[in-house]
Every structure is written in structure tokens, then in C-alpha cells.
Design a protein around this motif. Structure first.
Motif, short mmCIF file in Angstrom:
data_model
loop_
_atom_site.label_atom_id
_atom_site.label_comp_id
_atom_site.label_asym_id
_atom_site.label_seq_id
_atom_site.Cartn_x
_atom_site.Cartn_y
_atom_site.Cartn_z
N TYR A 178 0.96 -1.04 -0.16
CA TYR A 178 0.12 0.05 0.01
C TYR A 178 1.08 1.25 -0.20
O TYR A 178 0.64 2.22 -0.50
CB TYR A 178 -0.90 -0.08 1.13
CG TYR A 178 -2.20 -1.03 0.99
CD1 TYR A 178 -3.17 -0.45 0.09
CD2 TYR A 178 -2.12 -2.17 1.59
CE1 TYR A 178 -4.29 -1.42 -0.03
CE2 TYR A 178 -3.28 -3.09 1.30
CZ TYR A 178 -4.24 -2.80 0.54
OH TYR A 178 -5.19 -3.43 0.31
N VAL A 179 1.97 1.13 0.84
CA VAL A 179 2.78 2.37 0.79
C VAL A 179 3.44 2.42 -0.73
O VAL A 179 3.57 3.66 -1.01
CB VAL A 179 4.05 2.15 1.72
CG1 VAL A 179 5.24 3.19 1.44
CG2 VAL A 179 3.56 2.19 3.20
N THR A 180 3.76 1.28 -1.26
CA THR A 180 4.16 1.34 -2.86
C THR A 180 3.24 2.23 -3.74
O THR A 180 3.52 3.02 -4.36
CB THR A 180 4.79 0.35 -3.30
OG1 THR A 180 5.82 -0.20 -2.23
CG2 THR A 180 5.26 0.02 -4.58
N ARG A 181 2.07 1.76 -3.50
CA ARG A 181 0.96 2.16 -4.22
C ARG A 181 0.83 3.82 -4.03
O ARG A 181 0.54 4.68 -4.82
CB ARG A 181 -0.28 1.64 -4.01
CG ARG A 181 -1.47 1.94 -4.81
CD ARG A 181 -1.09 1.86 -6.49
NE ARG A 181 -2.27 2.46 -7.26
CZ ARG A 181 -2.18 3.15 -8.27
NH1 ARG A 181 -0.72 3.37 -8.63
NH2 ARG A 181 -3.22 3.53 -8.97
N MET A 182 0.64 4.26 -2.49
CA MET A 182 0.72 5.60 -2.24
C MET A 182 1.85 6.49 -3.11
O MET A 182 1.59 7.62 -3.54
CB MET A 182 0.99 5.70 -0.91
CG MET A 182 0.70 7.25 -0.51
SD MET A 182 -1.10 7.88 -0.68
CE MET A 182 -1.95 7.36 0.54
N ALA A 183 3.16 5.89 -2.89
CA ALA A 183 4.31 6.64 -3.79
C ALA A 183 3.92 6.62 -5.30
O ALA A 183 4.39 7.74 -5.85
CB ALA A 183 5.45 5.76 -3.49
N GLN A 184 3.05 5.86 -5.87
CA GLN A 184 2.88 5.91 -7.23
C GLN A 184 1.73 7.03 -7.59
O GLN A 184 1.85 7.61 -8.55
CB GLN A 184 2.30 4.60 -7.74
CG GLN A 184 3.41 3.42 -7.93
CD GLN A 184 2.94 2.00 -7.88
OE1 GLN A 184 1.77 1.73 -7.88
NE2 GLN A 184 3.86 1.08 -8.20
N ILE A 185 0.85 6.99 -6.55
CA ILE A 185 0.03 8.38 -6.69
C ILE A 185 0.31 9.53 -6.51
O ILE A 185 -0.09 10.48 -7.10
CB ILE A 185 -1.38 7.82 -5.60
CG1 ILE A 185 -2.00 6.39 -6.23
CG2 ILE A 185 -2.44 9.05 -5.60
CD1 ILE A 185 -2.94 5.64 -5.09
N LYS B 129 9.54 9.03 -1.13
CA LYS B 129 10.31 10.10 -1.69
C LYS B 129 11.56 9.66 -2.84
O LYS B 129 11.38 10.31 -3.91
CB LYS B 129 11.09 10.89 -0.50
CG LYS B 129 10.46 11.99 0.34
CD LYS B 129 11.19 12.53 1.36
CE LYS B 129 10.81 13.57 2.21
NZ LYS B 129 11.41 14.37 3.03
N GLY B 130 11.96 8.36 -2.57
CA GLY B 130 12.81 7.94 -3.59
C GLY B 130 12.00 7.49 -4.63
O GLY B 130 12.65 7.75 -5.77
N ILE B 131 11.04 6.72 -4.39
CA ILE B 131 10.08 6.54 -5.83
C ILE B 131 9.48 7.63 -6.33
O ILE B 131 9.54 7.78 -7.56
CB ILE B 131 8.90 5.52 -5.40
CG1 ILE B 131 9.61 4.13 -4.66
CG2 ILE B 131 8.00 5.37 -6.60
CD1 ILE B 131 8.46 3.30 -4.17
N ILE B 132 9.00 8.68 -5.75
CA ILE B 132 8.61 9.75 -6.49
C ILE B 132 9.73 10.78 -7.12
O ILE B 132 9.23 11.11 -8.31
CB ILE B 132 7.81 10.70 -5.55
CG1 ILE B 132 6.44 10.14 -4.83
CG2 ILE B 132 7.40 12.14 -6.04
CD1 ILE B 132 5.92 10.71 -3.50
N THR C 90 2.68 12.80 -6.42
CA THR C 90 3.18 13.63 -7.46
C THR C 90 4.62 14.57 -6.99
O THR C 90 5.36 14.85 -7.94
CB THR C 90 2.16 14.27 -8.42
OG1 THR C 90 1.68 15.61 -7.44
CG2 THR C 90 1.22 13.51 -9.06
N ASP C 91 4.55 14.82 -5.72
CA ASP C 91 5.80 15.46 -5.21
C ASP C 91 6.27 14.93 -4.09
O ASP C 91 5.69 14.47 -3.19
CB ASP C 91 5.19 16.89 -4.99
CG ASP C 91 6.30 18.13 -4.62
OD1 ASP C 91 7.07 17.83 -3.71
OD2 ASP C 91 6.19 18.95 -5.34
#
Length: 104
Positions: A37-44, A94-97, A46-47
Motif C-alpha cells: 500500500y505504501v508503494t501504491r501511495m508513492a505511485q499516486i 520520496k525515493g520512488i517519487i 506527484t511531489d
């Protein structure tokens, strides 16, 4: 599969260790689910600055502390675990975004 034993039913250190190992496996499974879910949140998001939402963090900590008290768990210990988890998740998001924004 070994039958569940309550703490009071554990008569040896091995009995206790079996139950702790069982609980650790369940915790790992839950952490893995939470991580998805955290990974999905990072995908959603934008900043990268969105990853750190102080009001949301304090709201979560308040819930954790209250729920801990209701479960007769040390609320300071629970808060420490959650703050560590939240800090790790913020850096992960932050890293994913940032990586996604750099690839755009």
C-alpha cells in the motif's frame, strides 16, 4: 502445524519461542501487505514533499497510542515502532517519487 498456545500454556522456553516465531511470521506478512500500500501511495503522489504530512503522522501516532493502551501495550514502545516505520516509509516514498520525476 503446532497448535496455538496462550502465554500461560507455554511451559518451556521452546514453547514460548514457537509462539513468538509464529507471531513474527504474521507480523512480517502484515508488514509486507502494508508495504504494498505504501508503494501504491508513492505511485499516486506527484511531489516528494507529499511524502511527509506532519498532521497525518501525528494523527496516526495518536491512534497507535490510544489503541496500544486499549491492548495493554506500552504506548511509548508502540509509538517508537510506528515512528520508525513511518520515517522509513517517507524516505521510501520520496525515493520512488523523485526517481519517477527524474525519468519524466
Amino acid at each position: 502445524m503446532t497448535a496455538l498456545k496462550s502465554p500461560a500454556q507455554c511451559e518451556t522456553k521452546d514453547d514460548v519461542r514457537v509462539e513468538i516465531d509464529r507471531i513474527d511470521q504474521a507480523l512480517l506478512s502484515l508488514f509486507a501487505e502494508r508495504h504494498r500500500y505504501v508503494t501504491r501511495m508513492a505511485q499516486i503522489k506527484t511531489d516528494p514533499h507529499e511524502a511527509h504530512d506532519r498532521a497525518r503522522i501525528e494523527s496516526i501516532i495518536e491512534k497507535v497510542r490510544n489503541r496500544s493502551l486499549a491492548l495493554d501495550l506500552d504506548e511509548d514502545q508502540a509509538e517508537l515502532v510506528w515512528r520508525t516505520l513511518i520515517d522509513w516509509n517517507i524516505n521510501y516514498e520520496k525515493g520512488i517519487i523523485a526517481a519517477r520525476r527524474g525519468a519524466e
